[in-house]
Design an enzyme around this catalytic site. Sequence first.
Site, PDB file in Angstrom:
ATOM      1  N   ASN A   1      10.479 -24.495  81.658  1.00 37.60           N
ATOM      2  CA  ASN A   1       9.267 -25.167  81.196  1.00 37.60           C
ATOM      3  C   ASN A   1       8.011 -24.311  81.316  1.00 37.60           C
ATOM      4  O   ASN A   1       6.909 -24.789  81.035  1.00 37.60           O
ATOM      5  CB  ASN A   1       9.081 -26.469  81.977  1.00 37.60           C
ATOM      6  CG  ASN A   1      10.236 -27.426  81.780  1.00 37.60           C
ATOM      7  OD1 ASN A   1      10.508 -27.824  80.651  1.00 37.60           O
ATOM      8  ND2 ASN A   1      10.942 -27.766  82.843  1.00 37.60           N
TER       9      ASN A   1
ATOM     10  N   VAL B   1       3.229 -24.115  78.477  1.00 37.87           N
ATOM     11  CA  VAL B   1       3.627 -25.024  79.548  1.00 37.87           C
ATOM     12  C   VAL B   1       4.235 -26.261  78.897  1.00 37.87           C
ATOM     13  O   VAL B   1       3.544 -27.000  78.179  1.00 37.87           O
ATOM     14  CB  VAL B   1       2.420 -25.432  80.416  1.00 37.87           C
ATOM     15  CG1 VAL B   1       2.867 -26.379  81.533  1.00 37.87           C
ATOM     16  CG2 VAL B   1       1.739 -24.203  80.998  1.00 37.87           C
ATOM     17  N   CYS B   2       5.535 -26.475  79.114  1.00 40.34           N
ATOM     18  CA  CYS B   2       6.204 -27.630  78.528  1.00 40.34           C
ATOM     19  C   CYS B   2       6.063 -28.826  79.455  1.00 40.34           C
ATOM     20  O   CYS B   2       6.684 -28.878  80.521  1.00 40.34           O
ATOM     21  CB  CYS B   2       7.685 -27.331  78.298  1.00 40.34           C
ATOM     22  SG  CYS B   2       7.978 -26.312  76.853  1.00 40.34           S
ATOM     23  N   LEU B   3       5.245 -29.777  79.057  1.00 35.03           N
ATOM     24  CA  LEU B   3       4.990 -30.963  79.861  1.00 35.03           C
ATOM     25  C   LEU B   3       4.649 -32.108  78.914  1.00 35.03           C
ATOM     26  O   LEU B   3       3.790 -31.952  78.031  1.00 35.03           O
ATOM     27  CB  LEU B   3       3.829 -30.703  80.824  1.00 35.03           C
ATOM     28  CG  LEU B   3       3.639 -31.679  81.979  1.00 35.03           C
ATOM     29  CD1 LEU B   3       4.777 -31.553  82.986  1.00 35.03           C
ATOM     30  CD2 LEU B   3       2.305 -31.429  82.675  1.00 35.03           C
TER      31      LEU B   3
END
Length: 410
Positions: free
Chosen positions: A182, A189-191
């Site tokens: 992530n 930023v994978c969120l």
Amino acid sequence: DQLSHALSNGIMDRDQIHRFVDELGRVHKNVIAKTLLMSPEEVAGLERRVLENEQNTTLEDDAYCGLLRNWIVSSDTGMTGHFYEPHAKKSLLSQILGKVLLRDARRLWKDLPRPHPNASIYVCYAEERMDICRSMIVGATGTPYAGGLFLFDICYPQLYPNAAPMCHFMTTGGGQVRFSPNLYNDGKVCLSLLGTTSAGDQSQRWNPSTSSLAQVLLSIQSQILDVAEPYFAEGGGHGGLQGTAAGRAGSARYNNEIRLSTLRHAINDQLRSPPKGFEDVVRRHFATFRRRLLIQAKVWCLEARGTELHDRFERAYSELVVLLSGDKLACEQWEEREVGGRTFGALPPLSDDLEALQHLDKKWYESFESELRHKDSSEQDQESGAPVDDEELNERMLARAIELSLLERI
């Protein structure tokens, strides 16, 4: 380094690149051993310098909070090199957004946890305009990120809070390292809160009425940098292997890579060049962490024996010893009265690391225990042997460490 990610994928896959780098390292190995690497005696001398404690002060976890609580939310001028600086310059900060951001900063102070050695979050706003800021998150204990400082550049959009803040991950080793499924090496930023990955349900999406930057940072800390085995994290594609022999082997290999990257980029790089706005945080964090970090890094290095990464761990560890033993971690003049001298107290090593060290290298463990007991007994004046010229030794070792660091980037 100048090849695009897509082009490099077209020429060589990841395994081929690693084999090429390892072969390059073997070609230079003999030269490095003769001209650059520190001798065991030199490393041991610097290790003793890190372990010694002039004031015989062992910090408790609460004392770490006391030393760093003023930097939970701070501000600084000239946010040099901020990722979103060009974007911010294209728009004016409206009076309405300015008021919203002031409320958000107060909320950060209220919602973020007090600093703790196991994990902490710090935020620094640009004084010229509050719509850009930075956050530094400490990697959690018990993970391959432990003790590292991970930097995120943040920008509030004009529509905030109706739109989520933008967040760019900066600790990538110049685009070399993907620290997690992530956290991409290009800074993504994978969120779900940021809208950069799909949300499982509505509660995981940005809500203008309830969501905040504090929530984003706490999610990054808990969901990404507080994961003991990121190999199995969502988005990595290995969740189905958890509990299998292949999964355990893959996780151990992945953790080893992340540990090395943490040591090189989230620890050594931050010690060499603290990010603007976080100079005092970096110094105080690593000064108080020096004993704990030395033992942790030693354990990581020993546990990498027999792997292709061991030589790189040795080089990174040698550089860490030099950086931790230098004067950059000493108190500033304005801090001397606060701590009662020129040296910050030190947190004790973690019991799990000491137990691991005892099994991995009993001789080194006994040497460490002996050194620690000797220093804490206030009998420093009875040490035997010729005195070491610390300044000369440190300058020589730092020069070698810099050369190692440059060579590592070839």
